[in-house]
Design a protein around this motif. Structure first.
Motif, PDB file in Angstrom:
ATOM      1  N   GLU A 218       0.847  -1.193   0.000  1.00  0.00           N
ATOM      2  CA  GLU A 218       0.000   0.000   0.000  1.00  0.00           C
ATOM      3  C   GLU A 218       0.883   1.243   0.000  1.00  0.00           C
ATOM      4  O   GLU A 218       1.855   1.324   0.736  1.00  0.00           O
ATOM      5  N   VAL A 219       0.518   2.226  -0.835  1.00  0.00           N
ATOM      6  CA  VAL A 219       1.249   3.489  -0.926  1.00  0.00           C
ATOM      7  C   VAL A 219       0.296   4.621  -0.527  1.00  0.00           C
ATOM      8  O   VAL A 219      -0.893   4.589  -0.858  1.00  0.00           O
ATOM      9  N   ARG A 220       0.843   5.646   0.172  1.00  0.00           N
ATOM     10  CA  ARG A 220       0.025   6.765   0.627  1.00  0.00           C
ATOM     11  C   ARG A 220       0.708   8.085   0.299  1.00  0.00           C
ATOM     12  O   ARG A 220       1.941   8.185   0.345  1.00  0.00           O
ATOM     13  N   THR A 221      -0.089   9.084  -0.002  1.00  0.00           N
ATOM     14  CA  THR A 221       0.385  10.471  -0.051  1.00  0.00           C
ATOM     15  C   THR A 221      -0.368  11.246   1.021  1.00  0.00           C
ATOM     16  O   THR A 221      -1.591  11.114   1.155  1.00  0.00           O
ATOM     17  N   ILE A 222       0.371  12.043   1.793  1.00  0.00           N
ATOM     18  CA  ILE A 222      -0.214  12.717   2.949  1.00  0.00           C
ATOM     19  C   ILE A 222       0.132  14.200   2.896  1.00  0.00           C
ATOM     20  O   ILE A 222       1.307  14.569   2.851  1.00  0.00           O
ATOM     21  N   LEU A 223      -0.885  15.044   2.902  1.00  0.00           N
ATOM     22  CA  LEU A 223      -0.725  16.488   2.978  1.00  0.00           C
ATOM     23  C   LEU A 223      -1.272  16.961   4.316  1.00  0.00           C
ATOM     24  O   LEU A 223      -2.387  16.595   4.702  1.00  0.00           O
ATOM     25  N   ARG A 224      -0.510  17.793   5.040  1.00  0.00           N
ATOM     26  CA  ARG A 224      -0.930  18.261   6.355  1.00  0.00           C
ATOM     27  C   ARG A 224      -0.660  19.751   6.491  1.00  0.00           C
ATOM     28  O   ARG A 224       0.385  20.241   6.049  1.00  0.00           O
ATOM     29  N   TYR A 225      -1.610  20.445   7.147  1.00  0.00           N
ATOM     30  CA  TYR A 225      -1.473  21.883   7.383  1.00  0.00           C
ATOM     31  C   TYR A 225      -1.901  22.184   8.805  1.00  0.00           C
ATOM     32  O   TYR A 225      -2.987  21.771   9.247  1.00  0.00           O
ATOM     33  N   ASP A 226      -1.063  22.902   9.573  1.00  0.00           N
ATOM     34  CA  ASP A 226      -1.363  23.335  10.933  1.00  0.00           C
ATOM     35  C   ASP A 226      -1.276  24.854  11.014  1.00  0.00           C
ATOM     36  O   ASP A 226      -0.351  25.451  10.459  1.00  0.00           O
ATOM     37  N   ASP A 227      -2.214  25.460  11.743  1.00  0.00           N
ATOM     38  CA  ASP A 227      -2.209  26.912  11.959  1.00  0.00           C
ATOM     39  C   ASP A 227      -2.371  27.160  13.447  1.00  0.00           C
ATOM     40  O   ASP A 227      -3.398  26.817  14.041  1.00  0.00           O
ATOM     41  N   TYR A 228      -1.356  27.761  14.068  1.00  0.00           N
ATOM     42  CA  TYR A 228      -1.362  28.025  15.501  1.00  0.00           C
ATOM     43  C   TYR A 228      -1.255  29.525  15.729  1.00  0.00           C
ATOM     44  O   TYR A 228      -0.380  30.191  15.173  1.00  0.00           O
ATOM     45  N   THR A 229      -2.152  30.072  16.567  1.00  0.00           N
ATOM     46  CA  THR A 229      -2.166  31.490  16.914  1.00  0.00           C
ATOM     47  C   THR A 229      -2.263  31.620  18.420  1.00  0.00           C
ATOM     48  O   THR A 229      -3.082  30.938  19.055  1.00  0.00           O
ATOM     49  N   ALA A 230      -1.422  32.495  19.003  1.00  0.00           N
ATOM     50  CA  ALA A 230      -1.405  32.651  20.454  1.00  0.00           C
ATOM     51  C   ALA A 230      -1.392  34.122  20.836  1.00  0.00           C
ATOM     52  O   ALA A 230      -0.751  34.941  20.166  1.00  0.00           O
ATOM     53  N   ASP A 231      -2.095  34.442  21.912  1.00  0.00           N
ATOM     54  CA  ASP A 231      -2.109  35.794  22.457  1.00  0.00           C
ATOM     55  C   ASP A 231      -1.030  35.917  23.536  1.00  0.00           C
ATOM     56  O   ASP A 231      -1.275  36.399  24.637  1.00  0.00           O
ATOM     57  N   ARG A 238       1.933  30.785  13.716  1.00  0.00           N
ATOM     58  CA  ARG A 238       2.799  29.781  13.098  1.00  0.00           C
ATOM     59  C   ARG A 238       1.987  28.854  12.197  1.00  0.00           C
ATOM     60  O   ARG A 238       0.977  28.290  12.615  1.00  0.00           O
ATOM     61  N   GLN A 239       2.455  28.702  10.952  1.00  0.00           N
ATOM     62  CA  GLN A 239       1.841  27.769  10.005  1.00  0.00           C
ATOM     63  C   GLN A 239       2.859  26.678   9.650  1.00  0.00           C
ATOM     64  O   GLN A 239       4.007  26.986   9.307  1.00  0.00           O
ATOM     65  N   THR A 240       2.414  25.435   9.739  1.00  0.00           N
ATOM     66  CA  THR A 240       3.270  24.289   9.431  1.00  0.00           C
ATOM     67  C   THR A 240       2.641  23.490   8.308  1.00  0.00           C
ATOM     68  O   THR A 240       1.475  23.072   8.420  1.00  0.00           O
ATOM     69  N   SER A 241       3.402  23.279   7.242  1.00  0.00           N
ATOM     70  CA  SER A 241       2.919  22.506   6.095  1.00  0.00           C
ATOM     71  C   SER A 241       3.875  21.351   5.833  1.00  0.00           C
ATOM     72  O   SER A 241       5.092  21.507   5.963  1.00  0.00           O
ATOM     73  N   GLU A 267       6.517  28.287   9.050  1.00  0.00           N
ATOM     74  CA  GLU A 267       6.578  29.741   8.930  1.00  0.00           C
ATOM     75  C   GLU A 267       6.081  30.368  10.229  1.00  0.00           C
ATOM     76  O   GLU A 267       4.949  30.126  10.641  1.00  0.00           O
ATOM     77  N   THR A 268       6.915  31.185  10.864  1.00  0.00           N
ATOM     78  CA  THR A 268       6.598  31.762  12.162  1.00  0.00           C
ATOM     79  C   THR A 268       6.690  33.273  12.114  1.00  0.00           C
ATOM     80  O   THR A 268       7.676  33.828  11.605  1.00  0.00           O
ATOM     81  N   GLU A 269       5.656  33.937  12.642  1.00  0.00           N
ATOM     82  CA  GLU A 269       5.655  35.397  12.789  1.00  0.00           C
ATOM     83  C   GLU A 269       5.544  35.744  14.266  1.00  0.00           C
ATOM     84  O   GLU A 269       4.654  35.236  14.965  1.00  0.00           O
ATOM     85  N   GLU A 270       6.452  36.600  14.745  1.00  0.00           N
ATOM     86  CA  GLU A 270       6.453  37.015  16.141  1.00  0.00           C
ATOM     87  C   GLU A 270       6.791  38.497  16.246  1.00  0.00           C
ATOM     88  O   GLU A 270       7.481  39.042  15.375  1.00  0.00           O
ATOM     89  N   THR A 271       6.314  39.127  17.308  1.00  0.00           N
ATOM     90  CA  THR A 271       6.638  40.523  17.580  1.00  0.00           C
ATOM     91  C   THR A 271       7.710  40.554  18.673  1.00  0.00           C
ATOM     92  O   THR A 271       7.458  40.152  19.812  1.00  0.00           O
ATOM     93  N   ILE A 272       8.904  41.029  18.307  1.00  0.00           N
ATOM     94  CA  ILE A 272      10.031  41.092  19.230  1.00  0.00           C
ATOM     95  C   ILE A 272      10.516  42.529  19.305  1.00  0.00           C
ATOM     96  O   ILE A 272      10.874  43.137  18.287  1.00  0.00           O
ATOM     97  N   LEU A 273      10.469  43.110  20.524  1.00  0.00           N
ATOM     98  CA  LEU A 273      10.868  44.501  20.746  1.00  0.00           C
ATOM     99  C   LEU A 273      10.080  45.453  19.853  1.00  0.00           C
ATOM    100  O   LEU A 273      10.614  46.419  19.301  1.00  0.00           O
ATOM    101  N   GLY A 274       8.801  45.155  19.675  1.00  0.00           N
ATOM    102  CA  GLY A 274       7.930  46.009  18.892  1.00  0.00           C
ATOM    103  C   GLY A 274       8.028  45.836  17.397  1.00  0.00           C
ATOM    104  O   GLY A 274       7.343  46.539  16.652  1.00  0.00           O
ATOM    105  N   SER A 374       5.828  25.539  21.136  1.00  0.00           N
ATOM    106  CA  SER A 374       7.173  25.358  20.573  1.00  0.00           C
ATOM    107  C   SER A 374       8.240  25.280  21.660  1.00  0.00           C
ATOM    108  O   SER A 374       9.387  25.677  21.448  1.00  0.00           O
ATOM    109  N   ASN A 375       7.891  24.740  22.811  1.00  0.00           N
ATOM    110  CA  ASN A 375       8.866  24.423  23.842  1.00  0.00           C
ATOM    111  C   ASN A 375       9.243  22.949  23.739  1.00  0.00           C
ATOM    112  O   ASN A 375       8.375  22.096  23.514  1.00  0.00           O
ATOM    113  N   GLU A 376      10.525  22.649  23.917  1.00  0.00           N
ATOM    114  CA  GLU A 376      10.995  21.270  23.912  1.00  0.00           C
ATOM    115  C   GLU A 376      10.897  20.729  25.336  1.00  0.00           C
ATOM    116  O   GLU A 376      11.538  21.237  26.255  1.00  0.00           O
TER     117      GLU A 376
END
Length: 469
Positions: A218-231, A238-241, A267-274, A374-376
């Motif tokens: 059996e063969v599979r193709t897998i597409l995954r998308y994650d969208d995380y937003t935090a206050d 953060r978007q993970t594809s 792909e990560t977007e953050e506000t650092i020092l304004g 995103s903490n280990e």
């Protein structure tokens, strides 16, 4: 308007308003021949504790009288199952630091349908509870995910959780099949003081196409998308594809090989020092699993490679599942190389042994994971349970639970541990009424905060019954 309102917000609120003051039903008592079943329950608990908030600096005692009501609806037919449960805890008096007299509110809705060549399932969950009343060892934890930072948090205020999910499978008996899986979860905090308890949203969508080339391939193709937003302080978005190719191959009548190789982009977007900053990380991910069926149980080995914003983690495990004459044992042992290239032992153990009048259970798990923040983390969970049947009407049980969170590379994390010990005596007064009493000891320790412990005694009278409309 957030995605939570679009997906299930209005539905959950209306569902919950219809069942205020009712709690989650136990589905195990439903007749096996199907049809609608209503389950009602009542549980009243009188308790006293010397440190309700587990505060290391200002312990406050409390005497509480809590009443938990329950209602559940289950309709099981030939091709589908519908479930609906609601929950709530009515407090006769307010605990220290909490102003909520109607606590631990829950609503759960689920539907599963099996078609001729397809399957469909969807559900929605809602929870609102004061943080001090949360139990990290709850077997019905709202989000069935690895242990994370907020699971061991202690603070005032409330936590609201909303989730929804769906899964659709087509072509179950065809050479080509398709699976679409989507999930949404939201956590919202009110009146808290801990800056690490912030609102967050997580949405993920996975599409899988399956190709059956032969009875053994059996063969599979897998597409995954994650969208995380935090206050959080950084206002993280953060978007993970990822794109993966999978192969399942039967090497022999008893050996099976499963291989997944993929590519991931974060792909990560953050506000650092304004200043709003964007960063993109890419890497190779994948896994290899080899399993052999034995006369008794299975044995196997696996290797997993994953990528996070902090770096790459590799885990190797050897697994053994063995049925026993009066129970079972599931064991895995291995090692993980974390993002700092530090090798850490990991594994798990699940053991069950049933005797003539008693049951012994034990579990142990240690793993290295990346939390939704995103903490280990290096997480350790352990539990031990023993139940002894004194006679046909009464029993005594003991349980011990332990959880630990530690940093495993990446951003700094406070080391936190939590231990709960519990002893309970229970007696059936009638076929419907049950009386329980016992003692509970709790201990919590966090780096930079300190340790705190509490003692609690309780007495509970409960009843549950089912009705067919």
């Amino acid at each position: 308007m957030t995605r939570s309102h679009i997906l299930i917000g209005a539905g959950c609120l209306s569902v919950f308003s219809l069942g205020a003051g009712l709690t989650l039903a136990q589905q195990g008592s439903s007749p096996e021949n199907g049809g609608p079943v209503l389950t009602f329950g009542l549980s009243s608990t009188l308790s006293a504790t010397d440190n309700y908030n587990l505060d290391p600096n200002n312990s406050e005692s409390a005497e509480l009288f809590d009443n938990r009501l329950s209602f559940g609806y289950l309709n099981q037919r030939a091709n589908d199952v519908f479930r609906f449960d609601v929950s709530g805890l009515l407090r006769a008096n307010e605990p220290p630091g909490d102003s909520r007299t109607f606590d631990d509110q829950r609503a759960r809705l689920g539907y599963d349908r099996q078609g001729v060549n397809s399957a469909l399932s969807f559900g929605a969950d809602y929870s609102l509870a004061s943080i001090n009343s949360l139990d990290p060892f709850d077997q019905n934890r709202f989000f069935d995910d690895p242990l994370e930072e907020n699971d061991l948090a202690e603070d005032q205020g409330d936590r609201q959780q909303i989730s929804s999910r769906f899964r659709f499978e087509a072509g179950l008996d065809n050479p080509v099949g398709f699976i679409l899986d989507g999930r949404y979860r939201e956590q919202t905090y009110n009146d808290t003081t801990d800056p690490d308890l912030f609102d967050s949203e997580l949405f993920n969508l996975t599409g899988t196409t399956r190709f059956t080339l032969s009875p053994v391939t059996e063969v599979r193709t897998i597409l995954r998308y994650d969208d995380y937003t935090a206050d959080d302080t950084e206002q993280t978005n953060r978007q993970t594809s990822s794109f993966n190719l999978g192969l399942t191959q039967a090497l022999s009548p008893i050996d099976t090989l499963d291989v997944v190789v993929g590519f991931q982009s974060i792909e990560t977007e953050e506000t650092i020092l304004g200043i709003r900053d964007a960063d993109t990380q890419t890497g190779v991910i994948g896994s290899i699993d080899l399993t052999r069926e034995l006369t008794r149980g299975t044995i196997g080995t696996s290797f997993d490679l994953r990528e996070s914003v902090n770096g790459q983690t590799a885990t190797w495990l050897v697994n053994r599942d063995l049925p026993l004459p009066r129970g079972s044992i599931e064991l895995s042992l291995g090692a993980t190389s974390d993002v700092d290239d530090t090798v850490r032992p990991v594994g798990s153990l699940d053991f069950t042994h049933e005797m003539k009048r008693s049951t012994l259970t034990a579990s142990l798990s240690r793993q290295v994971t990346t939390s939704s923040r995103s903490n280990e983390l290096r997480t350790t969970e352990a539990s031990l349970g023993y139940n002894y049947e004194i006679n046909s009407l009464s029993e005594i049980s003991f349980s011990a639970n332990y959880a630990e969170l530690k940093q495993a590379g990446g951003p700094a994390v406070n080391d936190t541990t939590r231990t709960d010990l519990r002893a309970t005596y229970s007696r059936n007064l009638t076929p419907d009424w049950r009386l329980s009493s016992g003692y509970e000891y709790r201990l919590r320790d966090e780096t930079g905060v300190g340790d705190a412990s509490s003692n609690r005694v309780f007495l509970t009278l409960e009843r549950e019954f089912t009705v067919r409309p």
